[in-house]
Design a protein around this motif. Structure first.
Motif, PDB file in Angstrom:
ATOM      1  N   ARG A 326       0.827  -1.207   0.000  1.00 16.22           N
ATOM      2  CA  ARG A 326       0.000   0.000   0.000  1.00 16.22           C
ATOM      3  C   ARG A 326       0.862   1.259   0.000  1.00 16.22           C
ATOM      4  NH1 ARG A 326      -4.203  -1.963   4.767  1.00 16.22           N
ATOM      5  NH2 ARG A 326      -5.235  -3.614   3.527  1.00 16.22           N
ATOM      6  N   THR A 327       0.380   2.306  -0.664  1.00 17.86           N
ATOM      7  CA  THR A 327       1.085   3.583  -0.704  1.00 17.86           C
ATOM      8  C   THR A 327       0.965   4.286   0.638  1.00 17.86           C
ATOM      9  OG1 THR A 327       0.667   3.843  -3.076  1.00 17.86           O
ATOM     10  CG2 THR A 327       1.196   5.833  -1.824  1.00 17.86           C
ATOM     11  N   THR A 328       2.093   4.688   1.199  1.00 12.53           N
ATOM     12  CA  THR A 328       2.098   5.381   2.487  1.00 12.53           C
ATOM     13  C   THR A 328       2.550   6.831   2.369  1.00 12.53           C
ATOM     14  OG1 THR A 328       4.348   4.605   2.942  1.00 12.53           O
ATOM     15  CG2 THR A 328       2.527   3.234   3.735  1.00 12.53           C
ATOM     16  N   ALA A 329       3.132   7.223   1.237  1.00 12.42           N
ATOM     17  CA  ALA A 329       3.574   8.608   1.042  1.00 12.42           C
ATOM     18  C   ALA A 329       3.786   8.841  -0.444  1.00 12.42           C
ATOM     19  CB  ALA A 329       4.866   8.879   1.812  1.00 12.42           C
ATOM     20  N   THR A 330       3.660  10.110  -0.854  1.00  8.09           N
ATOM     21  CA  THR A 330       3.893  10.482  -2.248  1.00  8.09           C
ATOM     22  C   THR A 330       4.667  11.800  -2.312  1.00  8.09           C
ATOM     23  OG1 THR A 330       1.784  11.674  -2.392  1.00  8.09           O
ATOM     24  CG2 THR A 330       1.776   9.348  -3.044  1.00  8.09           C
ATOM     25  N   VAL A 331       5.492  11.925  -3.335  1.00  9.18           N
ATOM     26  CA  VAL A 331       6.177  13.169  -3.660  1.00  9.18           C
ATOM     27  C   VAL A 331       5.934  13.415  -5.147  1.00  9.18           C
ATOM     28  CG1 VAL A 331       8.394  14.367  -3.832  1.00  9.18           C
ATOM     29  CG2 VAL A 331       7.937  12.881  -1.878  1.00  9.18           C
ATOM     30  N   ALA A 332       5.287  14.515  -5.487  1.00  9.21           N
ATOM     31  CA  ALA A 332       4.889  14.784  -6.865  1.00  9.21           C
ATOM     32  C   ALA A 332       6.093  14.958  -7.779  1.00  9.21           C
ATOM     33  CB  ALA A 332       4.011  16.028  -6.919  1.00  9.21           C
ATOM     34  N   ALA A 333       5.899  14.656  -9.052  1.00  5.80           N
ATOM     35  CA  ALA A 333       6.983  14.746 -10.031  1.00  5.80           C
ATOM     36  C   ALA A 333       7.504  16.167 -10.181  1.00  5.80           C
ATOM     37  CB  ALA A 333       6.507  14.212 -11.379  1.00  5.80           C
ATOM     38  N   ASP A 334       6.636  17.166  -9.995  1.00  9.51           N
ATOM     39  CA  ASP A 334       7.079  18.543 -10.206  1.00  9.51           C
ATOM     40  C   ASP A 334       7.983  19.054  -9.086  1.00  9.51           C
ATOM     41  OD1 ASP A 334       5.298  18.921  -8.124  1.00  9.51           O
ATOM     42  OD2 ASP A 334       3.856  20.080  -9.302  1.00  9.51           O
ATOM     43  N   LYS A 335       8.214  18.247  -8.054  1.00 14.22           N
ATOM     44  CA  LYS A 335       9.156  18.630  -7.009  1.00 14.22           C
ATOM     45  C   LYS A 335      10.605  18.472  -7.475  1.00 14.22           C
ATOM     46  CE  LYS A 335       5.936  19.270  -3.866  1.00 14.22           C
ATOM     47  NZ  LYS A 335       5.596  20.627  -3.368  1.00 14.22           N
ATOM     48  N   ALA A 336      10.829  17.650  -8.487  1.00 10.39           N
ATOM     49  CA  ALA A 336      12.186  17.432  -8.977  1.00 10.39           C
ATOM     50  C   ALA A 336      12.679  18.667  -9.722  1.00 10.39           C
ATOM     51  CB  ALA A 336      12.223  16.217  -9.898  1.00 10.39           C
ATOM     52  N   PRO A 337      13.941  19.051  -9.548  1.00 13.77           N
ATOM     53  CA  PRO A 337      14.475  20.219 -10.257  1.00 13.77           C
ATOM     54  C   PRO A 337      14.452  20.025 -11.766  1.00 13.77           C
ATOM     55  CG  PRO A 337      15.935  19.517  -8.477  1.00 13.77           C
ATOM     56  CD  PRO A 337      14.924  18.436  -8.649  1.00 13.77           C
ATOM     57  N   ALA A 338      14.391  21.122 -12.493  1.00 11.33           N
ATOM     58  CA  ALA A 338      14.419  21.061 -13.947  1.00 11.33           C
ATOM     59  C   ALA A 338      15.795  20.677 -14.459  1.00 11.33           C
ATOM     60  CB  ALA A 338      13.990  22.400 -14.531  1.00 11.33           C
ATOM     61  N   SER A 339      16.849  21.055 -13.720  1.00 13.44           N
ATOM     62  CA  SER A 339      18.213  20.703 -14.117  1.00 13.44           C
ATOM     63  C   SER A 339      18.541  19.279 -13.701  1.00 13.44           C
ATOM     64  CB  SER A 339      19.197  21.682 -13.485  1.00 13.44           C
ATOM     65  OG  SER A 339      19.076  21.653 -12.072  1.00 13.44           O
ATOM     66  N   SER A 340      19.688  18.787 -14.120  1.00 16.25           N
ATOM     67  CA  SER A 340      20.083  17.412 -13.810  1.00 16.25           C
ATOM     68  C   SER A 340      20.264  17.221 -12.312  1.00 16.25           C
ATOM     69  CB  SER A 340      21.371  17.063 -14.545  1.00 16.25           C
ATOM     70  OG  SER A 340      22.427  17.900 -14.125  1.00 16.25           O
ATOM     71  N   TRP A 341      19.972  16.015 -11.827  1.00 17.37           N
ATOM     72  CA  TRP A 341      20.066  15.728 -10.405  1.00 17.37           C
ATOM     73  C   TRP A 341      20.272  14.242 -10.188  1.00 17.37           C
ATOM     74  CZ3 TRP A 341      16.162  12.323  -9.399  1.00 17.37           C
ATOM     75  CH2 TRP A 341      15.017  12.381 -10.237  1.00 17.37           C
ATOM     76  N   ARG A 359      25.795  22.379  -6.535  1.00 12.19           N
ATOM     77  CA  ARG A 359      24.750  23.404  -6.410  1.00 12.19           C
ATOM     78  C   ARG A 359      23.802  23.022  -5.274  1.00 12.19           C
ATOM     79  NH1 ARG A 359      24.438  22.232 -11.810  1.00 12.19           N
ATOM     80  NH2 ARG A 359      22.322  21.430 -11.587  1.00 12.19           N
ATOM     81  N   ARG A 360      23.007  23.966  -4.857  1.00 12.22           N
ATOM     82  CA  ARG A 360      22.027  23.744  -3.799  1.00 12.22           C
ATOM     83  C   ARG A 360      20.969  22.748  -4.273  1.00 12.22           C
ATOM     84  NH1 ARG A 360      20.396  26.921   0.612  1.00 12.22           N
ATOM     85  NH2 ARG A 360      18.211  26.716   1.251  1.00 12.22           N
ATOM     86  N   GLY A 361      20.657  21.776  -3.427  1.00 15.97           N
ATOM     87  CA  GLY A 361      19.655  20.777  -3.770  1.00 15.97           C
ATOM     88  C   GLY A 361      18.355  21.003  -3.034  1.00 15.97           C
ATOM     89  N   ALA A 362      17.465  20.038  -3.144  1.00 13.69           N
ATOM     90  CA  ALA A 362      16.149  20.135  -2.507  1.00 13.69           C
ATOM     91  C   ALA A 362      15.796  18.792  -1.895  1.00 13.69           C
ATOM     92  CB  ALA A 362      15.089  20.545  -3.526  1.00 13.69           C
ATOM     93  N   ALA A 363      14.981  18.823  -0.814  1.00 16.12           N
ATOM     94  CA  ALA A 363      14.555  17.597  -0.140  1.00 16.12           C
ATOM     95  C   ALA A 363      13.124  17.757   0.348  1.00 16.12           C
ATOM     96  CB  ALA A 363      15.483  17.274   1.032  1.00 16.12           C
ATOM     97  N   TYR A 364      12.417  16.607   0.444  1.00 12.47           N
ATOM     98  CA  TYR A 364      11.014  16.599   0.872  1.00 12.47           C
ATOM     99  C   TYR A 364      10.790  15.439   1.829  1.00 12.47           C
ATOM    100  CZ  TYR A 364      10.571  19.767  -3.042  1.00 12.47           C
ATOM    101  OH  TYR A 364      10.738  20.831  -3.893  1.00 12.47           O
TER     102      TYR A 364
END
Length: 458
Positions: A326-341, A359-364
């Protein structure tokens, strides 16, 4: 079998072999990463071997396949508690597929008489190599078996299993007595051990219509058979890869990766995850059209997947409960940066991070998809996505086991002296975690509890 891929933008089409899920959640072993002082007090770093395979641990020793400066392979065995090198012998591969990586030795037998089993370059008549079992502590030869082609030996329960004649139509899967080398039973075709206990083994039978099959370890009697297409759909192509994992009392979690046969939305072969009861072969759950993405834990320990859209592009991320699917959490695709990661995770697997090197990254947070400030956040990802091919005499296309490095998410820069990588990567055996460092040095630390598989299995 595992394979690797670079991360692409969320809208990029899924290429051949670019299929993986991201495994998250609480690992059954230590999720921490001790610093230099903790590792010095409780662990060791082996010297004199350039480890290139996955290390295998059991019965007080750890064994690995190393690459010598002259291009030949060797089996190296270390005392697990002290880190002292016990012995080494020449090793070889005959018939191993490069996508499987360099084959490790097998540590098998009972605690009172363990053996290390490996392939040695000893030709006998028409046979290309010799399977040799040696005393785990002394290296003394216990038994031998001539080999034509094989993917390599593995432990199954207290015995030894291997597929033989893998390059021929007469391929077979054999179970050998670890103490004597006597063949206990065999079955036709190529198979890989995915789960075992002292009385049973579950093998993945690699065929046009692949299946999982449980057999009595002593007699070879079939206990149950499960066609994997029943879980993920018809049209499986094993060229995409596969992975399995299990924890005590939990399901055997399987993953079949897609293979891209051409262009268009219907070009991907069947793929997805499923959970199976290893005692009965009953299907517990299934989730189709989800990908495994590295790095991450074993599918049985923690599981975050990536969706594939109906048009064949990458979608968002879903965390699954390995017990129920069962799904317990989701992170939408648009959270990913447009540049390579690159995908990255903290040691406790509490969040999903997008690492942009330099470069500065992102986390959720996986709990609620809320953003996590990258300042001071240490995450783990691959040290490189362009590894150098190993220069093994007579073999091409092999790469070492991919190590993890720690990064500062705020800057995208690597951190020095980061200590041991997290437990979800290394796994553990009786509390010991053993891994190959970026420089090929074998490391070990005892800071976990129990036994659990890592990213590359147990």
């Amino acid at each position: 079998m595992v394979s690797h891929t670079l991360r692409r933008s969320p809208s990029a089409p899924v290429p051949a072999l670019a299929a993986f899920a991201v495994l998250l959640g609480a690992a059954g072993c230590s999720g921490g990463a001790p610093g230099r002082g903790a590792e010095a007090a409780q662990g060791w770093a082996g010297t004199g071997v350039n480890a290139v395979s996955r290390p295998v641990t059991g019965s007080g020793v750890t064994a690995v396949t190393g690459l010598r400066p002259d291009g030949d392979l060797e089996t190296a065995v270390f005392d697990l508690a002290k880190g002292r090198r016990l012995w080494s012998r020449p090793a070889t591969m005959v018939g191993r597929l490069s996508g499987m990586g360099v084959q490790p030795p097998a540590v098998a037998g009972t605690p009172g008489s363990p053996v290390v089993v490996a392939l040695e370059p000893r030709r006998t008549g028409r046979w290309k190599a010799t399977l040799v079992a040696r005393d785990a502590r002394t290296g003394a030869e216990r038994w031998t078996r001539p080999v034509d082609t094989t993917f390599g030996p593995v432990r199954c329960g207290t015995q030894v299993c291997l597929s033989e004649f893998t390059a021929r139509r007469s391929a077979r899967f054999a179970v050998l007595d670890a103490a004597t080398g006597r063949q206990l039973w065999r079955m036709p075709g190529i198979a890989e051990v995915e789960w075992s206990d002292p009385t049973r083994v579950v093998a993945f039978r690699m065929a046009r219509h692949p299946a999982l099959e449980a057999r009595d370890l002593r007699t070879g009697r079939t206990l149950w058979t499960f066609p994997v297409e029943r879980a993920v759909g018809p049209g499986v192509n094993l060229s995409g890869g596969w992975a399995f994992g299990a924890l005590p009392g939990g399901p055997l979690v399987g993953y079949i990766a897609p293979y891209q046969r051409g262009k268009g939305r219907d070009s991907l072969s069947a793929f997805g995850f499923f959970g199976l009861n290893p005692a009965t072969g009953r299907l517990v759950w299934t989730r189709k059209r989800l990908l495994r993405v590295y790095p991450g834990a074993s599918p049985a320990v923690a599981l975050v997947t990536r969706q594939v859209t109906p048009g064949g592009s990458y979608g968002g991320f879903e965390q699954l409960d390995p017990r129920t699917g069962r799904t317990t959490a989701t992170v939408a695709a648009d959270k990913a940066p447009a540049s390579s990661w690159l995908l990255a995770f903290p040691a406790d697997l509490s969040s999903l991070a997008f690492l942009s090197q330099g470069r500065r990254g992102a986390a959720y947070r996986l709990a609620d998809a809320s953003p996590v400030g990258p300042q001071g956040l240490r995450v783990w990802s691959f040290c490189t996505v362009t590894p150098s091919e190993l220069r093994i005499n007579g073999h091409r296309g092999f790469f070492p086991v991919a190590p993890l490095c720690a990064y500062d998410l705020a800057t995208g820069r690597r951190l020095g002296s980061a200590g041991a990588p997290p437990g979800w990567y290394t796994g553990s055996t009786d509390g010991w975690r053993v891994w190959r460092g970026e420089d090929g040095v074998l490391h070990a630390v005892r800071d976990a509890r129990g036994t659990a598989p890592g990213m590359y299995g147990q």
